[in-house]
Design an enzyme around this catalytic site. Structure first.
Site, short mmCIF file in Angstrom:
data_model
loop_
_atom_site.label_atom_id
_atom_site.label_comp_id
_atom_site.label_asym_id
_atom_site.label_seq_id
_atom_site.Cartn_x
_atom_site.Cartn_y
_atom_site.Cartn_z
CB SER A 172 103.49 69.48 25.79
OG SER A 172 102.81 68.53 25.04
CG ASP A 257 107.33 67.20 18.86
OD1 ASP A 257 106.74 66.40 19.59
OD2 ASP A 257 107.94 68.20 19.30
CG HIS A 289 106.57 66.04 23.00
ND1 HIS A 289 105.97 67.02 22.26
CD2 HIS A 289 105.91 66.03 24.20
CE1 HIS A 289 104.98 67.56 22.95
NE2 HIS A 289 104.94 66.97 24.14
N1 NFK Z 1 99.81 60.34 26.78
C1 NFK Z 1 100.73 61.24 26.18
C2 NFK Z 1 101.49 61.95 27.26
C3 NFK Z 1 101.76 63.34 26.88
O1 NFK Z 1 101.26 63.79 25.92
C4 NFK Z 1 102.65 64.20 27.69
C5 NFK Z 1 103.29 63.68 28.78
C6 NFK Z 1 104.15 64.46 29.52
C7 NFK Z 1 104.37 65.78 29.18
C8 NFK Z 1 103.73 66.33 28.09
C9 NFK Z 1 102.87 65.54 27.34
N2 NFK Z 1 102.21 66.07 26.28
C10 NFK Z 1 101.65 67.32 26.25
O2 NFK Z 1 101.28 67.99 27.18
C11 NFK Z 1 101.66 60.51 25.21
O3 NFK Z 1 101.36 59.42 24.78
O4 NFK Z 1 102.69 61.02 24.84
#
Ligand code: NFK
Length: 336
Positions: A172, A257, A289
């Site tokens: 991510s 995703d 994801h």
């Molecule tokens: N607030 C985000 C959280 C999120 O994107 C996320 C959480 C943990 C690990 C990776 C993530 N996304 C990208 O870095 C969501 O709603 O999914």
């Protein structure tokens, strides 16, 4: 060679249509939705998915620290947050391959202390795994995070100059930070890491749409910040060449995703191909994801096979990437 792994229903129109990017027609609510990976999880509710993510991260990290030899909180810079953990295989040698992992969390959450996902399956097979901490926002800016990631890789190269290859893996936001290393000018730093591969899981490569979401807007005060920190934008406008032409890049996205995450991965893959990088693309079947990471904890999962991580993955596409056992067999067959 680029490998286009066609999946039914996928848009394969090709090229990058920045001016007609679909996100530009989206409302703020829709953009918030597209860039909230937890809302696209199919087997759990969004909150439960996030709780499970922390819980699994905690457990696997505890297990990794209890299992083998590790060097924890090793400073790679002078800052308080500039620390990394090194998990060593049983047989430590000068020429170990290294997998360096950058956690996700939208540059605002996550920690190396809950991110040792692929440590045990890889150390068991002779790969040293490094989990890097970086200063998440609001303490760190994106520029600082990119700089810290650069420093951490230089540190690994300096500590282990005889390494058999450094492979970067990020999830991510961490995939974004790893991808930024494709743009690094190592000659400026005086150390050229032995980068052999990039393993990008459900990443974000164009940060401009993120500017328009409520959760992430504070990260990117101006368009120039987004562009400077967008590997997709940078590679389109000023293509760079790999220091090592054999360096491979695997761009993956989970089947579940969001469409925006799919578009980002696909466009990034296409841009890499156009720039002459050895890239592959894979949509991971029936994965969301977070499950992508959870599967990395499994010893028999396809992406934790050193054959895939450390010996190049282009060949893997000749068979069914989803069948780990098949890949092991085919590898043995091919290598014997
Ligand atoms: N607030 C985000 C959280 C999120 O994107 C996320 C959480 C943990 C690990 C990776 C993530 N996304 C990208 O870095 C969501 O709603 O999914």
């Amino acid at each position: 060679m680029c490998v286009w792994w066609y999946k039914a229903g996928m848009d394969v129109s090709g090229g990058n249509h920045r001016h007609e990017a679909p996100w530009k027609r989206m409302s703020k609510e829709e953009l918030d939705n597209q860039y909230s990976p937890s809302r696209w999880v199919v087997r759990l509710g969004a909150e439960e998915a996030m709780r499970t993510y922390s819980q699994i991260g905690n457990e696997v990290t505890k297990r990794a620290r209890a299992t083998g030899r590790s060097l924890l909180n090793v400073p790679y810079g002078d800052g308080d947050g500039e620390k990394l953990d090194i998990y060593l295989p049983e047989a430590v040698s000068e020429a170990m391959p290294f997998l360096v992992f950058f956690h996700g969390g939208y540059w605002q959450s996550g920690s190396k202390d809950t991110s040792a996902f692929m440590v045990n399956p890889l150390t068991a097979q002779g790969v040293a795994v490094v989990i890097v901490a970086y200063d998440i926002a609001p303490k760190g800016t994106l520029d600082q995070m990119v700089d810290q990631v650069t420093q951490s890789i230089m540190f690994v190269q300096k500590q282990y100059p005889g390494n058999q290859g450094i492979y970067l893996c990020g999830h991510s936001a961490g995939a974004h930070l790893a991808a930024m290393m494709l743009l690094a000018d190592w000659t400026k730093h005086g150390v050229t890491p032995n980068l052999k591969g990039f393993f990008l899981l459900s990443g974000v490569y164009d940060l401009e749409p993120i500017m328009h979401t409520s959760e992430n807007a504070p990260l990117l005060p101006a368009l120039e910040d987004a562009q400077r920190n967008s590997p997709l934008w940078q590679l389109e406008t000023a293509p760079t060449q790999p220091a090592d032409p054999a360096c491979r890049i695997l761009v993956t996205v989970g089947q579940h995703d969001s469409p925006e995450f799919h578009r980002q991965s696909r466009e990034f893959y296409q841009t890499l191909c156009q720039g002459g990088w050895k890239a592959s693309f894979e949509e991971l079947h029936d994965m969301d994801h977070f499950e992508i990471l959870w599967n990395l904890t499994q010893e028999d999962y396809v992406l934790t096979q050193p054959q895939v991580i450390c010996r190049g993955w282009s060949w893997a596409h000749q068979w069914d990437l989803h069948g780990a056992r098949q890949i092991i067999l085919k590898t043995i067959f091919q290598e014997s």
